[in-house]
Scaffold this active site. Structure first.
Site, PDB file in Angstrom:
ATOM      1  N   SER A  74      37.766  37.533  39.080  1.00 44.17           N
ATOM      2  CA  SER A  74      37.865  36.167  39.594  1.00 44.17           C
ATOM      3  C   SER A  74      38.274  36.054  41.085  1.00 44.17           C
ATOM      4  O   SER A  74      37.696  35.330  41.916  1.00 44.17           O
ATOM      5  CB  SER A  74      39.305  35.525  38.773  1.00 44.17           C
ATOM      6  OG  SER A  74      39.033  35.356  37.484  1.00 44.17           O
TER       7      SER A  74
ATOM      8  N   HIS B  83      43.209  34.732  43.020  1.00 40.56           N
ATOM      9  CA  HIS B  83      42.032  33.471  43.272  1.00 40.56           C
ATOM     10  C   HIS B  83      42.345  33.260  44.915  1.00 40.56           C
ATOM     11  O   HIS B  83      41.354  33.119  45.342  1.00 40.56           O
ATOM     12  CB  HIS B  83      42.535  32.498  42.455  1.00 40.56           C
ATOM     13  CG  HIS B  83      42.009  32.401  40.966  1.00 40.56           C
ATOM     14  ND1 HIS B  83      42.058  31.599  40.264  1.00 40.56           N
ATOM     15  CD2 HIS B  83      41.817  33.813  40.271  1.00 40.56           C
ATOM     16  CE1 HIS B  83      41.720  32.072  38.932  1.00 40.56           C
ATOM     17  NE2 HIS B  83      41.623  33.394  38.941  1.00 40.56           N
TER      18      HIS B  83
END
Length: 256
Positions: free
Chosen positions: A128, A179
């Site tokens: 991610s 993230h």
């Protein structure tokens, strides 16, 4: 820019080898570690999972290896689909070397952020952070290199990025730091990797991968009729069918 128009999985893999290889690695590691539960798979998991305590003790490879590992099938599929959607344009624009540098660089920055901002007993894995690094590059384009991205793609990337950030705060098991730090990493690396790049051109990849055409796009008048033939379609799209089957297995396994 983000709409895929390749005629088959084989063609996609030839046009975008780096993205294809990363997706294959995601799924292959899931098969080895989770589906088959091989002993070597457990060794790979133990060796590669991100663990802040072990990083602090000098196992710095754990800043890289978590990028290729995932917690379950759906985790691997979501990141793989995001990579398939947003990776090809950048792979063509940047070239293989700079794309790998940007993708891994953003992922490593995301893992470094996790190391410094999360407790020592924190464990993590997933691509991610690297995927959000791609968003960082696109957002840099939207803000500072508007000549490289069309308005429709700009609106799409902004909308998806905002939704993605908001969704990052919903799940309790999501590594929010990776993230955000991965996005920041992509944004920081963008001025470096975007030097001397050209606007995405879907035909450019075809010219590179099919040099026998001498730069000309060959049109097959029977192309659309061929795609209606079921055996041919199944043959060309075997990987998507496999991904769909694996997705169903992953969904049902949550209820067993």
């Amino acid at each position: 820019m983000f709409m895929r128009n390749e005629r088959s999985i084989k063609e996609f893999m030839k046009l975008y080898p780096v993205v294809s290889t990363l997706v294959i690695i995601h799924l292959a590691l899931w098969v080895i570690i989770d589906l088959l539960q091989l002993s070597i798979g457990q060794e790979i998991y133990v060796f590669g999972v991100g663990y802040n305590l072990l990083v602090s003790l000098g196992e710095y490879w754990r800043l890289v290896t978590p990028i290729f590992l995932h917690g379950d099938l759906m985790h691997a599929l979501f990141n793989s689909f995001a990579l398939v959607l947003f990776g090809p344009a950048l792979e063509q624009m940047l070239g293989k070397g700079k794309f790998i540098f940007a993708y891994l660089g953003a992922g490593i920055i995301g893992n470094i952020g996790t190391f410094f901002l999360e407790p020592l007993d924190y464990t993590h894995l997933g691509a991610s952070g690297a995927v959000y690094g791609l968003f960082g590059i696109y957002i840099f384009m939207v803000l500072f290199r508007k000549n490289l991205i069309d308005q429709n793609s700009s609106q799409m990337i902004m909308t998806i990025f905002i939704i993605g950030v908001l969704m990052s705060f919903v799940g309790s098991s999501i590594n929010i730091v990776a993230h955000l730090a991965g996005f920041a990493g992509g944004f920081i690396l963008a001025p470096i990797v975007l030097q001397n790049v050209r606007v995405y051109n879907p035909w450019q990849a075809y010219r590179r991968s099919y040099p026998d055409n001498h730069g000309e796009i060959q049109f097959d008048p029977n192309r659309w009729n061929k795609k209606r033939i079921i055996p041919k379609k199944l043959k060309d799209n075997w990987l998507w069918i496999l991904i769909g089957v694996l997705a169903l297995i992953g969904l049902f396994s949550r209820f067993i």
